[in-house]
Scaffold this motif. Structure first.
Motif, PDB file in Angstrom:
ATOM      1  N   UNK A 291      55.874 -20.808 -29.277  1.00  0.00           N
ATOM      2  CA  UNK A 291      54.149 -21.959 -28.854  1.00  0.00           C
ATOM      3  C   UNK A 291      54.568 -21.797 -30.591  1.00  0.00           C
ATOM      4  N   UNK A 292      53.734 -23.397 -30.994  1.00  0.00           N
ATOM      5  CA  UNK A 292      53.139 -23.828 -32.298  1.00  0.00           C
ATOM      6  C   UNK A 292      51.738 -24.441 -32.651  1.00  0.00           C
ATOM      7  N   UNK A 293      50.655 -24.108 -33.277  1.00  0.00           N
ATOM      8  CA  UNK A 293      49.924 -23.913 -32.569  1.00  0.00           C
ATOM      9  C   UNK A 293      48.948 -24.403 -34.136  1.00  0.00           C
ATOM     10  N   UNK A 294      47.596 -25.937 -34.431  1.00  0.00           N
ATOM     11  CA  UNK A 294      47.052 -25.801 -35.563  1.00  0.00           C
ATOM     12  C   UNK A 294      48.409 -26.145 -36.247  1.00  0.00           C
ATOM     13  N   UNK A 295      48.779 -27.581 -35.910  1.00  0.00           N
ATOM     14  CA  UNK A 295      49.662 -28.277 -35.574  1.00  0.00           C
ATOM     15  C   UNK A 295      49.469 -29.436 -36.714  1.00  0.00           C
ATOM     16  N   UNK A 296      48.436 -29.634 -37.073  1.00  0.00           N
ATOM     17  CA  UNK A 296      47.645 -30.828 -37.699  1.00  0.00           C
ATOM     18  C   UNK A 296      46.990 -31.827 -36.735  1.00  0.00           C
ATOM     19  N   UNK A 297      47.472 -31.613 -35.783  1.00  0.00           N
ATOM     20  CA  UNK A 297      47.233 -33.312 -34.965  1.00  0.00           C
ATOM     21  C   UNK A 297      45.784 -32.948 -34.704  1.00  0.00           C
ATOM     22  N   UNK A 298      44.520 -33.842 -34.416  1.00  0.00           N
ATOM     23  CA  UNK A 298      43.391 -33.109 -34.104  1.00  0.00           C
ATOM     24  C   UNK A 298      42.678 -33.039 -31.853  1.00  0.00           C
ATOM     25  N   UNK A 299      42.842 -32.014 -32.059  1.00  0.00           N
ATOM     26  CA  UNK A 299      42.579 -31.708 -30.407  1.00  0.00           C
ATOM     27  C   UNK A 299      41.773 -33.464 -29.556  1.00  0.00           C
ATOM     28  N   UNK A 300      40.820 -34.396 -30.031  1.00  0.00           N
ATOM     29  CA  UNK A 300      40.743 -35.316 -30.217  1.00  0.00           C
ATOM     30  C   UNK A 300      41.933 -36.459 -29.497  1.00  0.00           C
ATOM     31  N   UNK A 301      43.038 -36.561 -30.535  1.00  0.00           N
ATOM     32  CA  UNK A 301      44.554 -36.859 -30.614  1.00  0.00           C
ATOM     33  C   UNK A 301      44.753 -36.533 -29.327  1.00  0.00           C
ATOM     34  N   UNK A 302      45.259 -35.161 -29.239  1.00  0.00           N
ATOM     35  CA  UNK A 302      45.933 -34.601 -28.407  1.00  0.00           C
ATOM     36  C   UNK A 302      45.476 -35.047 -26.741  1.00  0.00           C
ATOM     37  N   UNK A 303      44.419 -34.713 -26.412  1.00  0.00           N
ATOM     38  CA  UNK A 303      43.248 -35.342 -25.051  1.00  0.00           C
ATOM     39  C   UNK A 303      43.565 -36.968 -25.238  1.00  0.00           C
TER      40      UNK A 303
END
Length: 395
Positions: A38-50
């Motif tokens: 698992x990789x966290x804090x990859x630099x993509x905002x949570x809003x983009x993932x959502x």
């Protein structure tokens, strides 16, 4: 002792000189002992993932006629929509519905190798039904392309290669691919699900690395450890699941392990599972002779010794439902040729329309394998695949 869980790494630690050494040590452990992380804090905002998740799920709600306008068999690129249960893995039907996308490329020019048909424009759903879909996924693929290249450099450093060791295998406009996948629960599958609950059969990814956004709460992704046991890889909010491909294992002389994994369909009544895997591309013109004789240079012997120690602790070998098939028998001379053959094998309906000679060759090869097995009085054991098995792209 083989792994019993999937490690979680914090990419933010790689950006701080004070914490980067510990990150690289943890990464080396994951590469050698698990092949998944698992990789966290990859630099993509949570809003983009959502937004990616929302738009991905919304695709499956558009009218069937809109999906069929962009059906995969309409073009030789193997990009576009695949109906439920249209793909095959490990000789069995995968119970999933999906759309395949790619970073942008133009149609191949005259005289281009046939595999360059894989480098082509996407078949996008109409903006009339999904107005934000195209921009959302074009942006996400661009972000993930940059992340995947940067992470590959960290992989090189983790096994004491130069950070740019893999750069020679990336084009300036490197193609990367993405799937948006829906796995219906077995209750919805009804008669179609009677053959089993295979969302995706046991397989290994083909190239260097893939990055999975688990887009619903469902379990289903499982990773096979060195004892042959299936380990759950459940969704963890704010993370991507990174899988190491067979290309990376080959290039690192076996130090980075490509691990067999599968997806089980959700139980009846659980609702559909959604996933959005991103697959890092590799230059298609790369020749296997270069990969096998030149590659990225020699991994230091003391690093190889650490991998040998991992094997020794687990009885000197690993139990595995899928053999290592990166070279694929030597039929293909380049990665592009091998990729095209694998796509035809996974999607025979597309192959029949656009590449009938390749499909015929594959079927002849499969028949020879079948006759050879029957003559030996053998068969497949434990639901695995034979040496003719393939790497695929799916989570």
């Amino acid at each position: 002792m083989s792994f019993t869980s999937i490690p979680i790494l914090d990419l933010a630690l790689a950006k701080d000189p004070a914490t980067k050494p510990a990150f690289l040590s943890d990464l080396r452990h994951a590469l050698m002992e698990v092949g998944f992380l698992y990789l966290k804090n990859v630099g993509i905002p949570a809003s983009v993932f959502e937004q990616v998740i929302d738009e991905g799920k919304a695709f499956f709600d558009i009218p069937e006629e809109e999906k069929l306008k962009i059906e995969m068999k309409n073009a030789p690129s193997f990009l576009g929509y695949s109906r439920l249960s249209a793909e095959i893995t490990a000789g069995a039907i995968d119970h999933r519905e999906q759309i395949d996308l790619s970073t942008p490329h133009a149609e191949p020019g005259p005289g281009a190798p046939r595999y360059e048909h894989l480098l082509a424009p996407n078949q996008w759903p109409s903006a009339a039904v999904l107005p934000r879909f195209r921009d959302t996924f074009a942006d996400y693929m661009a972000r993930m392309g940059a992340i995947s290249i940067a992470f590959t450099r960290l992989i090189a450093e983790a096994i004491e290669l130069p950070a740019d060791a893999f750069d020679k295998y990336f084009d300036a406009d490197q193609q990367h691919k993405l799937k948006i996948v829906k796995y219906p629960d077995v209750g919805v599958l009804g008669a179609d699900g009677k053959g089993g609950n295979q969302g995706v059969g046991p397989h290994k990814d083909s190239m260097l690395s893939s990055y999975l956004l688990q887009a619903s709460h469902h379990r289903g992704l499982q990773v096979q450890n060195m004892r042959g046991e299936w380990i759950d890889c459940p969704p963890i909010p704010g993370t991507l699941v990174v899988a190491i491909g067979q290309g990376l294992e080959a290039l690192t002389q076996g130090v980075c392990v490509s691990t067999t994994h599968r997806v089980l369909s959700p139980a009846a009544g659980a609702g559909a599972r959604f996933s959005i895997p991103f697959f890092q591309g590799v230059r298609m013109a790369t020749e296997f002779d270069d990969l096998e004789s030149v590659g990225v240079g020699r991994v230091p012997e003391h690093v190889k010794d650490q991998r040998r120690a991992v094997l020794a602790r687990n009885g000197g070998t690993r139990l595995d439902d899928v053999e290592f098939t990166f070279r694929g028998g030597g039929v293909a001379k380049t990665l592009g040729e091998a990729t095209l053959r694998n796509r035809v094998k996974s999607h025979p309906d597309v192959g029949e329309r656009w590449f009938p000679d390749i499909l015929a060759s594959i079927r002849e090869e499969q028949e020879r394998e079948r006759v050879k097995k029957e003559g030996a009085g053998g068969g497949e054991v434990g639901g695995g695949v034979s040496a003719g098995g393939k790497a695929v792209e799916a989570h």
